[in-house]
Design an enzyme around this catalytic site. Structure first.
Site, PDB file in Angstrom:
ATOM      1  CB  SER A  27      -0.884   0.061   1.260  1.00 47.87           C
ATOM      2  OG  SER A  27      -1.989  -0.755   1.118  1.00 47.87           O
ATOM      3  CE1 TYR A  82      -8.895  -5.435   1.086  1.00 49.75           C
ATOM      4  CE2 TYR A  82      -7.213  -6.253   2.590  1.00 49.75           C
ATOM      5  CZ  TYR A  82      -7.634  -5.356   1.615  1.00 49.75           C
ATOM      6  OH  TYR A  82      -6.788  -4.382   1.180  1.00 49.75           O
TER       7      TYR A  82
END
Ligand code: HPA
Length: 269
Positions: A27, A82
């Site tokens: 990220s 997820y």
């Protein structure tokens, strides 16, 4: 699995060559791909069976290039459990880079700091991991072409690579912290009670990636170095809520240090 991998390998082999080092950029850390020489980006969408990432801060390119005289292949962005992906899909990119011939993997991520030794902006070498996702990419029939059924995880993160990374950081004038990464399913951040539990379990940082990639890499006998960027204090350790925006902002703030560290490591390998 092998069939899907072979298709992907065939699609990128002529452009990727045989990489010496594979990297996964987490990220807000994907910009490192721009540090490569002769960089060439292959969008994940052009690679058969390669799962796409839907998360902000994850570009979704396989970038090939050179650095320090070495052939490098970089996943600029990753997929996560997820997002609704299977464990095998999450591991797909690492397996692809392993099948192309990369023997070393550098995994990076943004993570929440649990240890009191860690502050947002710190960089940490991962010494060990807790796979708390409840799953594994090694479930199912074992493919002997990839690796053995029962994978030794005693030294999942190569001690000599941690030493190299620490020395490079020291030369650059900062301390590379060390600690244990706990990988959870997400996508909600942890509750403060969960963070206290994780500390009791021996975790120094927490995130939602990495652990399955490391399992896939060790299955294939790749040597692994893991670097966490501490993007925030874990839930309950600071006042105020957590946000993905904060995670990306901190990653951006440490960009130049992160870039120098990775380049120094590639120089030293
Ligand atoms: N928790 C889980 N994952 C994360 C965090 C966190 O605090 N920060 C960045 N990724």
């Amino acid at each position: 699995m092998m069939e899907a991998l072979d298709q992907a390998v065939d699609a990128v082999r002529s452009r990727a060559g045989k990489p010496d080092v594979a990297m996964v950029l987490g990220s807000g850390l994907g910009d490192y791909a721009h540090a490569l020489e002769d960089a060439h980006a292959i969008p994940y969408a052009e690679i058969p069976r390669m799962p796409l990432s839907s998360v902000s801060g994850h570009a979704g390119n396989l970038v090939t290039g050179r650095k320090a005289g070495k052939q490098i292949i970089v996943m600029q962005g990753r997929t996560h459990l997820y997002e609704g992906r299977s464990a095998a899909e999450v591991a797909f990119g690492v397996r692809l880079m392993g099948r192309l011939g990369a023997e070393t993997l550098i995994v990076t991520n943004a993570a929440g700091g649990i240890s009191s030794e860690l502050q947002p902006g710190d960089l940490m070498a991962i010494t060990d991991q807790l796979n708390l996702t409840g799953t594994s990419c090694l479930i199912g029939p074992n493919d002997d072409l990839l690796g053995t059924r029962f994978v030794d995880m005693t030294e999942a993160f190569a001690p000599d690579l941690i030493e190299v990374a620490s020395r490079v950081a020291g030369d650059l004038g900062f301390e590379l912290k060390r600690g244990v990464y706990a990988g959870l399913l997400g996508p909600a951040y942890e509750t403060p009670a969960e963070v206290r539990m994780l500390r009791t379990l021996g975790a120094d940082v927490v995130g939602m990636s990495t652990v399955l990639e490391v399992l896939a890499a060790r299955h294939m006998k790749m040597r692994v170095l893991g670097i966490s960027c501490v993007s925030n204090l874990a839930a309950g350790l600071s006042s105020g809520p957590l946000s993905h925006q904060e995670v990306e902002e901190t990653a951006r703030r440490v960009q130049s240090r992160f870039r120098a560290l990775l380049s120094g490591i590639l120089d030293s390998l």
